[in-house]
Scaffold this motif. Structure first.
Motif, short mmCIF file in Angstrom:
data_model
loop_
_atom_site.label_atom_id
_atom_site.label_comp_id
_atom_site.label_asym_id
_atom_site.label_seq_id
_atom_site.Cartn_x
_atom_site.Cartn_y
_atom_site.Cartn_z
N HIS A 401 61.96 43.54 51.43
CA HIS A 401 61.01 44.11 50.50
C HIS A 401 59.62 43.60 50.85
CE1 HIS A 401 61.80 40.15 48.78
NE2 HIS A 401 60.64 40.25 48.19
N ARG A 402 58.62 44.35 50.48
CA ARG A 402 57.24 43.98 50.76
C ARG A 402 56.44 44.08 49.46
NH1 ARG A 402 57.21 45.92 56.22
NH2 ARG A 402 59.24 45.24 57.05
N ARG A 403 55.93 42.98 49.01
CA ARG A 403 55.08 42.98 47.81
C ARG A 403 53.68 43.48 48.18
NH1 ARG A 403 57.40 40.04 43.59
NH2 ARG A 403 59.06 38.61 44.19
N VAL A 404 53.07 44.21 47.25
CA VAL A 404 51.75 44.78 47.49
C VAL A 404 50.91 44.71 46.22
CG1 VAL A 404 52.57 46.38 49.27
CG2 VAL A 404 52.53 47.12 46.88
N ASP A 405 49.61 44.91 46.39
CA ASP A 405 48.73 45.08 45.23
C ASP A 405 48.90 46.49 44.69
OD1 ASP A 405 47.47 42.54 45.36
OD2 ASP A 405 46.25 43.25 47.02
N LEU A 406 48.70 46.65 43.40
CA LEU A 406 48.74 48.00 42.83
C LEU A 406 47.61 48.83 43.41
CD1 LEU A 406 49.39 47.41 39.01
CD2 LEU A 406 50.90 48.52 40.63
N TYR A 407 47.95 50.07 43.79
CA TYR A 407 46.91 50.99 44.26
C TYR A 407 46.15 51.58 43.08
CZ TYR A 407 44.69 55.14 46.17
OH TYR A 407 43.77 56.11 46.50
N CYS A 408 46.85 51.92 42.02
CA CYS A 408 46.21 52.51 40.85
C CYS A 408 46.00 51.45 39.77
CB CYS A 408 47.06 53.64 40.27
SG CYS A 408 47.09 55.12 41.27
N GLU A 409 44.77 51.21 39.42
CA GLU A 409 44.42 50.30 38.33
C GLU A 409 43.45 51.04 37.42
OE1 GLU A 409 45.44 47.34 37.55
OE2 GLU A 409 45.79 46.07 39.30
N GLY A 410 43.84 51.22 36.16
CA GLY A 410 42.94 51.89 35.23
C GLY A 410 42.72 53.36 35.54
N GLY A 411 43.70 53.99 36.22
CA GLY A 411 43.61 55.42 36.46
C GLY A 411 42.93 55.83 37.75
N SER A 412 42.43 54.87 38.53
CA SER A 412 41.77 55.22 39.79
C SER A 412 42.37 54.43 40.93
CB SER A 412 40.26 54.95 39.70
OG SER A 412 40.03 53.58 39.45
N GLY A 413 42.22 54.95 42.16
CA GLY A 413 42.78 54.30 43.32
C GLY A 413 41.87 53.23 43.88
N ASP A 414 42.47 52.17 44.39
CA ASP A 414 41.75 51.05 44.98
C ASP A 414 41.91 51.14 46.50
OD1 ASP A 414 40.75 48.69 45.91
OD2 ASP A 414 42.03 47.39 44.69
N GLU A 415 40.82 51.46 47.21
CA GLU A 415 40.92 51.65 48.65
C GLU A 415 41.25 50.36 49.37
OE1 GLU A 415 41.06 54.60 50.06
OE2 GLU A 415 40.91 55.30 47.99
#
Length: 500
Positions: A401-415
């Motif tokens: 498994h690979r842990r990651v940061d959330l891409y969507c925070e507060g409804g918008s994408g984090d590049e």
């Protein structure tokens, strides 16, 4: 026609700790021990929860990768807890959790020190009470093995049939670079002598567990340049002594944790280095690949932590049932899982038969966003982890498994977050999701990773095999080109803050 989603009761929100084998691959009495244990069975971790109770703060050795923290809510790694408990507090907490979480099947003691240090008083007291109050819940512990030979008979008498030993070396020359000191028989030892004593005690304890009929899982921390190749020797030696399962874990070495290795810049392995070593050790010895390197007070399904819902203060305010503690709910849930399992085994066999005609193709890796239940049921932007499967015509095998940061925070994408996700899965040819937006899809495609949402809410392994058939057909026709795999990074550091 798409199959319908399974009941929400089953799940593992984020997979790696155990054997993926089923009842046909081991003795019936062994299967009965492991089938509902999420750390000893890869299949079980999709359905069952575990909890650790932090009743063992003392430790009798020092490891260069460990720094115990007793009041920490923002790190997810072994040795970290938010609060230490007495045995009585731990028992009350277990009963409270058991009443609320029907998936709970295992209670373990994994520190935050060593479960058998300081006379193992709290550990044994906790287990003695739980064996009477919640006999359907399995009891297990983790230990460095130094004191283990002194307690095997006592553990057997308490009906503990699962013990995990952390064994990082079988050569004291290697061990001296991992362990600065041990404390044994009222005396502190250092250097090679310390490692020699620890090694001898670990091997003796493992042999005694085998004689007592207690299943042993071996945890090993992969430390590049120190014990990475040596772990092949460790694997061979523990196998000879009857270990059931070997869990090779990546070193966590963030400097913020204050460990010796973190402060001196010792790196952890890449995803490819870890997988290559695991592959070398896999054979007759079962390898665990779904371990989460959990906190010493983790609660819930693997990959989630509901510990903040059951603090000592909150548990004291709960009306805890001391007689039964939700036994009927757990029994009903187990019956549901057994029914689900029978369907799953047949479905997997049918899917493998569908691709049996494909021969000579290279294996591929695919990443999966899942909330659990063995289904592709998580939005790309909401995934905190991707499960990795190696797929061939012989089947889809969970490999990490690979842990990651959330891409969507507060409804918008984090590049920036998207870049870390690509770095984490860039050895995969595809990522399976329940849903994904246009912007991340384009970035994934540019990185050579195909976003796939056509199997939303389908079972993972069957979908992976269907994709493999399509992938090989397109590859053969020239519609796509084989991806040249890139190395992937393993997330280090305090990657999972506890839920508020």
């Amino acid at each position: 026609m798409k199959s319908q989603p399974a009941p929400e009761a089953s799940g593992c929100t984020t997979s790696s700790c155990g054997s993926s084998d089923g009842p046909s691959d081991m003795a019936p009495e062994v299967w009965e021990k492991v089938k509902n244990h999420p750390c000893y069975s890869e299949e079980a971790h999709h359905y069952y929860a575990r909890m650790h109770v932090a009743v063992a703060p003392a430790c009798n050795i020092q490891c260069n990768y460990c720094n115990r923290k007793y009041d920490c809510a923002n790190e997810s790694r072994p040795g970290v807890v938010s609060e230490k408990l007495t045995a009585d507090q731990a028992v009350r907490k277990v009963l409270a959790v058991a009443a609320e979480i029907p998936q709970l099947s295992v209670v373990g003691i994994a520190g935050p020190g060593d479960s058998l240090a300081a006379g193992a008083k709290n550990t044994l007291n906790t287990f003695d009470q739980l064996s009477q109050l919640a006999p359907d819940i399995k009891l297990c512990l983790s230990t460095n093995g130094l004191a283990l030979p002194d307690y095997v008979h006592r553990l057997k008498a308490t009906n503990i049939d699962h013990v995990t030993i952390t064994i990082n070396m079988v050569d004291p020359e290697v061990g001296q670079h991992i362990y600065p000191w041990i404390f044994h028989n009222h005396k502190r030892y250092t250097g090679i002598e310390a490692s020699r004593i620890l090694h001898e005690r670990q091997m003796l304890g493992l042999e005694m567990l085998q004689e007592a009929g207690i299943l042993a899982k071996i945890n090993s921390v992969m430390i590049p340049g120190i014990n990475d190749e040596h772990l092949i020797d460790v694997n061979r030696e523990v196998k000879k002594r009857g270990a059931f399962l070997h869990n090779i874990m990546p070193l966590i070495s963030d400097a913020a944790h204050g460990t010796h290795f973190g402060l001196t810049g010792q790196r952890g392995p890449t995803a490819q280095e870890l997988k290559a070593l695991q592959d070398k050790c896999e054979g007759d010895m079962k390898l665990m690949r779904h371990c989460r390197q959990c906190r010493a007070d983790a609660v819930g399904l693997l990959g989630e932590d509901r510990g903040s819902e059951f603090t000592a203060e909150k548990v004291m305010l709960m009306d805890v049932d001391l007689d039964g503690a939700g036994f009927e709910k757990r029994e009903t849930y187990r019956e549901h899982v057994e029914s689900e399992r029978a369907t799953r085994h047949a479905s997997k066999a049918a899917a493998i038969a569908e691709v049996a005609h494909i021969a000579g193709e290279k294996p591929i890796l695919v990443a999966v966003a899942t909330k659990g239940g063995e289904r592709i049921n998580e939005h790309f932007g909401h995934a905190k982890e991707f499960q990795i499967y190696e797929v061939t015509a012989k089947g889809a095998k969970f490999v990490g498994h690979r842990r990651v940061d959330l891409y969507c925070e507060g409804g918008s994408g984090d590049e920036d977050g998207l870049e870390t996700i690509i770095n984490a899965i860039n050895d995969c040819v595809a990522v399976f999701v329940a849903k994904i937006g246009g912007c991340p899809s384009k970035s994934l495609e540019a990185a050579g990773i195909e976003p796939v949402d056509s199997y939303a809410f389908e079972y993972i392994e069957e979908s992976a095999l269907a994709y493999y058939a399509s992938y090989t057909e397109r590859l053969g026709s020239g519609a796509i080109h084989e991806k040249i795999g890139a190395d992937a990074s393993i997330r280090q550091g305090a990657y999972t803050a506890r839920r508020a």
